[in-house]
Write an enzyme that holds these catalytic residues in place. Structure first.
Site, short mmCIF file in Angstrom:
data_model
loop_
_atom_site.label_atom_id
_atom_site.label_comp_id
_atom_site.label_asym_id
_atom_site.label_seq_id
_atom_site.Cartn_x
_atom_site.Cartn_y
_atom_site.Cartn_z
CD GLU A 1 -4.54 -7.85 1.55
OE1 GLU A 1 -5.43 -7.18 2.10
OE2 GLU A 1 -3.34 -7.55 1.62
CG HIS B 1 -9.85 -5.95 0.69
ND1 HIS B 1 -10.05 -7.11 1.41
CD2 HIS B 1 -8.55 -5.61 0.85
CE1 HIS B 1 -8.90 -7.45 1.98
NE2 HIS B 1 -7.98 -6.57 1.66
CG ASP C 1 -12.61 -9.15 1.80
OD1 ASP C 1 -12.71 -8.11 1.10
OD2 ASP C 1 -11.93 -9.19 2.85
CD GLU D 1 -2.91 -1.20 2.33
OE1 GLU D 1 -2.80 -0.37 3.24
OE2 GLU D 1 -3.82 -2.05 2.30
CG ASN E 1 -0.64 -6.90 -1.55
OD1 ASN E 1 -1.19 -7.52 -2.46
ND2 ASN E 1 -1.19 -6.75 -0.35
C1 XIL Z 1 -5.98 -6.47 8.13
C2 XIL Z 1 -6.27 -7.75 8.88
O1 XIL Z 1 -7.24 -8.46 8.21
C3 XIL Z 1 -6.71 -7.45 10.28
O2 XIL Z 1 -6.86 -8.64 11.01
C4 XIL Z 1 -5.69 -6.53 10.94
O3 XIL Z 1 -6.13 -6.15 12.18
C5 XIL Z 1 -5.45 -5.29 10.12
O4 XIL Z 1 -5.05 -5.66 8.84
N1 XIL Z 1 -5.02 -4.52 3.49
C6 XIL Z 1 -3.97 -5.33 3.88
C7 XIL Z 1 -4.13 -6.23 5.03
O5 XIL Z 1 -2.94 -5.39 3.19
O6 XIL Z 1 -2.93 -6.40 5.75
C8 XIL Z 1 -5.20 -5.78 5.97
O7 XIL Z 1 -5.42 -6.82 6.91
C9 XIL Z 1 -6.47 -5.45 5.23
C10 XIL Z 1 -6.25 -4.37 4.22
#
Ligand code: XIL
Length: 281
Positions: free
Chosen positions: A198, A168, A200, A90, A132
């Site tokens: 990641e 996401h 969802d 990020e 990422n």
């Molecule tokens: C989130 C996790 O899911 C949580 O459990 C934690 O508290 C905070 O981080 N982008 C990312 C991930 O790259 O590392 C994040 O994960 C969600 C957003």
């Protein structure tokens, strides 16, 4: 067959006190993966979140030392045990105009991204090294900025192997399949692998009853995984959790059911959507 830690390998849990490394959570995940014939993707060496407070209080020269020690300490610990690392997470600003304003950019300058990849390669020469980010899955200002960043790194010979697209998303609005595919293709043309890192899919804003919403979710999972299966550059899909009983989405976006298994650990329609995608159906 592939496991990623949501939290346990980040800076705060691994080096909460400067110079003192602890890996109980990450080691347990690696052991579970080994016992079950799975590989591990490490996440994440350099991120502006999940930082212990001491990082922000360092002088610039001290931050540089701590930055190097952290990457060497964590990637070195897992050397040979993870197939890949999310090295920098990020780093692009949400505006898409260049790098995000972080403690690393301020203290180390823009070259910190390249430096992180070089340090990671030294610490674990066999791991695939990944950049990422989120909201850079399709085509647009932010994905252009990610593209420009990784293209520049490649041109300068920085050891980067891949790009992760977090994915996401909400079922009510997400990048078009054509644009996701086009983005994967242009990154692949740079000689990079891509992965969905990641995923969802939120459904609380979808209209209709639960059965309807779960069918919409099934279709989104199916269609996006199908893009990855079809694109030669796309090598893996990671879901950000597996059961709706435990998802960061509930805390971050509000109550939802974004994953493949329900709160009782039963497979949802989304699961067979993913299965169908991998079976080419
Ligand atoms: C989130 C996790 O899911 C949580 O459990 C934690 O508290 C905070 O981080 N982008 C990312 C991930 O790259 O590392 C994040 O994960 C969600 C957003």
């Amino acid at each position: 067959n592939d496991l990623t830690a949501e939290w346990e390998m980040k800076w705060d849990p691994t080096e909460n006190t400067r110079g003192t490394f602890n890996f109980p959570g990450g080691d347990a995940i690696v052991a579970f993966a080994e016992a079950n014939g799975m590989q591990v993707k490490g996440h994440a060496l350099i991120w502006h979140q999940a930082l212990p407070g001491w990082v922000a209080s360092l002088s610039a020269p001290e931050l540089r030392i701590a930055f190097e020690d952290h990457i060497r300490g964590v990637a070195g610990h897992y050397r040979g045990q993870v197939r890949a690392w999310d090295v920098v997470n990020e780093a692009i600003d949400d505006s898409g105009r260049g790098l995000r304003d972080t403690v690393f950019l301020r203290g180390l300058g823009a070259d910190y991204v390249a430096e992180a990849f070089r340090l990671a390669r030294q610490a674990d020469p066999d791991a695939e090294l990944i950049y990422n980010d989120y909201s850079a899955e399709g085509l647009g200002d932010k994905s252009d900025a990610v593209y420009d960043l990784v293209k520049g790194l490649k041109q300068r010979g920085v050891p980067i192997d891949g790009v992760g697209m977090q994915m996401h998303i909400s079922a009510t609005g997400y990048p078009s399949l054509a644009n996701i595919a086009a983005n994967m293709r242009r990154l692949g043309a740079l000689g990079l692998k891509v992965n969905i890192s990641e995923m969802d899919v939120r459904i609380s804003d979808v209209s209709g009853d639960l059965t309807t919403r779960l069918q919409v979710q099934r279709q989104v999972y199916h269609d996006i995984v199908t893009v990855c299966v079809a694109e030669p550059a796309c090598e893996s899909v990671t879901f950000w959790g597996f059961t709706d009983a435990h998802t960061w989405v509930d805390a971050f976006f509000g109550p939802d059911d974004p994953l493949l298994f329900d709160e009782r650990y039963y497979a949802k329609p989304a699961f067979s959507g993913v299965e169908d995608a991998y079976l080419g159906r």
